[in-house]
Design a protein around this motif. Sequence first.
Motif, PDB file in Angstrom:
ATOM      1  N   LYS A  91       0.823  -1.202   0.000  1.00 14.33           N
ATOM      2  CA  LYS A  91       0.000   0.000   0.000  1.00 14.33           C
ATOM      3  C   LYS A  91       0.862   1.259   0.000  1.00 14.33           C
ATOM      4  O   LYS A  91       0.587   2.225  -0.712  1.00 14.33           O
ATOM      5  N   ARG A  92       1.910   1.239   0.825  1.00 15.27           N
ATOM      6  CA  ARG A  92       2.782   2.415   0.902  1.00 15.27           C
ATOM      7  C   ARG A  92       3.537   2.661  -0.402  1.00 15.27           C
ATOM      8  O   ARG A  92       3.836   3.805  -0.743  1.00 15.27           O
ATOM      9  N   SER A  93       3.861   1.606  -1.115  1.00 15.51           N
ATOM     10  CA  SER A  93       4.655   1.736  -2.341  1.00 15.51           C
ATOM     11  C   SER A  93       3.810   1.990  -3.578  1.00 15.51           C
ATOM     12  O   SER A  93       4.354   2.071  -4.677  1.00 15.51           O
ATOM     13  N   SER A  94       2.501   2.123  -3.447  1.00 13.77           N
ATOM     14  CA  SER A  94       1.656   2.341  -4.611  1.00 13.77           C
ATOM     15  C   SER A  94       1.787   3.783  -5.094  1.00 13.77           C
ATOM     16  O   SER A  94       1.951   4.722  -4.303  1.00 13.77           O
ATOM     17  N   ARG A 173       6.047   5.877  -0.240  1.00 10.66           N
ATOM     18  CA  ARG A 173       7.414   5.612  -0.684  1.00 10.66           C
ATOM     19  C   ARG A 173       7.642   6.031  -2.130  1.00 10.66           C
ATOM     20  O   ARG A 173       8.784   6.231  -2.534  1.00 10.66           O
ATOM     21  N   ARG A 174       6.589   6.134  -2.903  1.00 16.06           N
ATOM     22  CA  ARG A 174       6.691   6.597  -4.290  1.00 16.06           C
ATOM     23  C   ARG A 174       6.266   8.052  -4.348  1.00 16.06           C
ATOM     24  O   ARG A 174       5.341   8.485  -3.678  1.00 16.06           O
ATOM     25  N   LEU A 175       6.962   8.814  -5.164  1.00 19.60           N
ATOM     26  CA  LEU A 175       6.675  10.246  -5.335  1.00 19.60           C
ATOM     27  C   LEU A 175       6.785  11.010  -4.016  1.00 19.60           C
ATOM     28  O   LEU A 175       6.124  12.036  -3.816  1.00 19.60           O
ATOM     29  N   ASP A 176       7.650  10.533  -3.113  1.00 27.06           N
ATOM     30  CA  ASP A 176       7.772  11.188  -1.816  1.00 27.06           C
ATOM     31  C   ASP A 176       8.534  12.505  -1.888  1.00 27.06           C
ATOM     32  O   ASP A 176       8.492  13.300  -0.945  1.00 27.06           O
TER      33      ASP A 176
END
Length: 602
Positions: A91-94, A173-176
């Motif tokens: 979920k965090r890496s989506s 984690r993505r686009l952070d």
Amino acid sequence: MSTVRPGIRGASSPAAPTVRRLVVFALLFVLVLIGASGVGGLFERLLTSGAALAGKDVGSLARSLAFALVGGSMAAVLWRLVWRRQGEEAKRSSVAWGLYVSGVYIVALITAVAAVLGAVSQLVGLLARAASGAAGAVVEDLEWRSSLATGAVWAALWAWHRWMWQHRGKGPRRLDAVPALAGSVFGLLIGAGGAVTALGSLLDAALRGLAGAQYVGSPWWVSVLQSVIWSGGGFLVWWWHWVHGEARQLSSPLASVAAAVFGVLGGCITAMAGAITAVFVLLRLVLDRSEDMIRLVEPLGPALAAAAVGCLVWRYHSVLTAARSEKMRETGLLLAAGVAVVAAVSGVGLVVNAALGFAETTLAGTGTRTLLLGGISALLVGGAVWWRAWQPADRRGSASADNADGADTVPSRTAAGRRIYLVAVFAISAVVALIALLVVGYQAFEYLLEPERSGNLVGRIRAPLGLLTATALVAAYHCGVWRRERAVLPAEAASLRETGPLQEAGRLQDAGPVGTARRTIGRVVLVTGSGHVPLSRAIREATGADVTVWLRSGQTAGPDPAQPDAGRLLVALEGVRAERVLVVVGPGARIDVIPVQGHTAS
């Protein structure tokens, strides 16, 4: 007869979870914005409830209630369902989670900052009008209260999503890096725009004072103070994201693009526009006194302010991008050269247009003289910046020396960017020249078919003919440069094939001065602590590689005394020939050099 394949009915597409998450977060994004809009409308009515205009608009009150109660409640329920499962790594890496947090963060930040700064500047104007005894205080009182209510609600929404963005267990984690970069860019735009307006108003007041002009309305310092408020707020937002949020240490391609486009390109355009306008006004003061002095010097203050602030922003980001890699340094120079070419082309077109205007009439009017001065201004500023950024004299000199030794005229690490620039300029020039040629042909044929109603032919075609002349010159020059540099590439490739890797390594050792060696490594990822600038510069100069720096987390502010120097690092890199190399420095004096391959599909 049919064949049933086991497992097919229960299988699901791997894209289904991604699409489902995109739909959920898109719905949550819309509901959150609707709820915030409704709450903001209700809070605005609460702050303005004492005024006579507060209770007349029943439709807006119903809309705010619907948005706040319905949209806000649905957003709260959906967010609660989503937030409970965001601790999972998938979920965090989506991408959907990163897009949602970044999108709401940016929208809330822009709305809150604009509303709060608008409320403060309106309050300053209200106080100034009250001190001067002017009318309209009730209307301005409503305006700043309404802006303050909107800013408070959206600031709370921004703080909420900033907390989610930096959450250790559930943050994206993505686009952070997008929120920090977007906040930096937005703050830079607001701060630079406010600084230009404030400094321009101050210079305009000084020039009007020297000319003896009187101000009408509010005092001159009110507009200056309001612009200072916008400038200070914008630079505070920029500092919060750029320095405090450590966005300046990001080395991703997105960070490089943001610095190059908004810092280098935006600053260059602002500085050149201001400089061209300032030179134009000065030339008119000397050679064209056809208007009143006050009207002549009116654009001078804002132009000087734009030139000063634009140069400051341009210089800061040019130094920043040049320190990252040689490719970024060359990109900054090419962007400046492109802007300068556009300005110079406009200047040449205006000069040709004015020259035809002088030839058209026996006594040229003031309009033609003003047009000529505008073209000269654009040509002077654009030509000077282009000569400084492109450096044709230095390139010709280096090309002659390099051709004597059989080398390329430009470093191989920047040749690709230069070729893209040359092709782009040539293509754009060809399109503009084609359009101008079509306009010239249309005007000429219309004149030939109906001369008694078409007026003077020279007057009809002088504007497109000037543009055609300028773009043809630019296209011819850049096409010639592209052909010369293209002819060098096959000779370089043949030289590499003849020498081979061992002979080429010997040539690198005998290459002489640092920075003249050919590239032995394509890209280096340097993992180190603070004090990385000497190490990255040494790698770049010795190998010709593009260096990307990754800083270790948890490092102290000062340099590590046990960190190896650049000499030991270059010894460790000696003899390494690879497209990508990972260099890990530390902890202590440890150096690990790891040649790696590109990404492979599993």
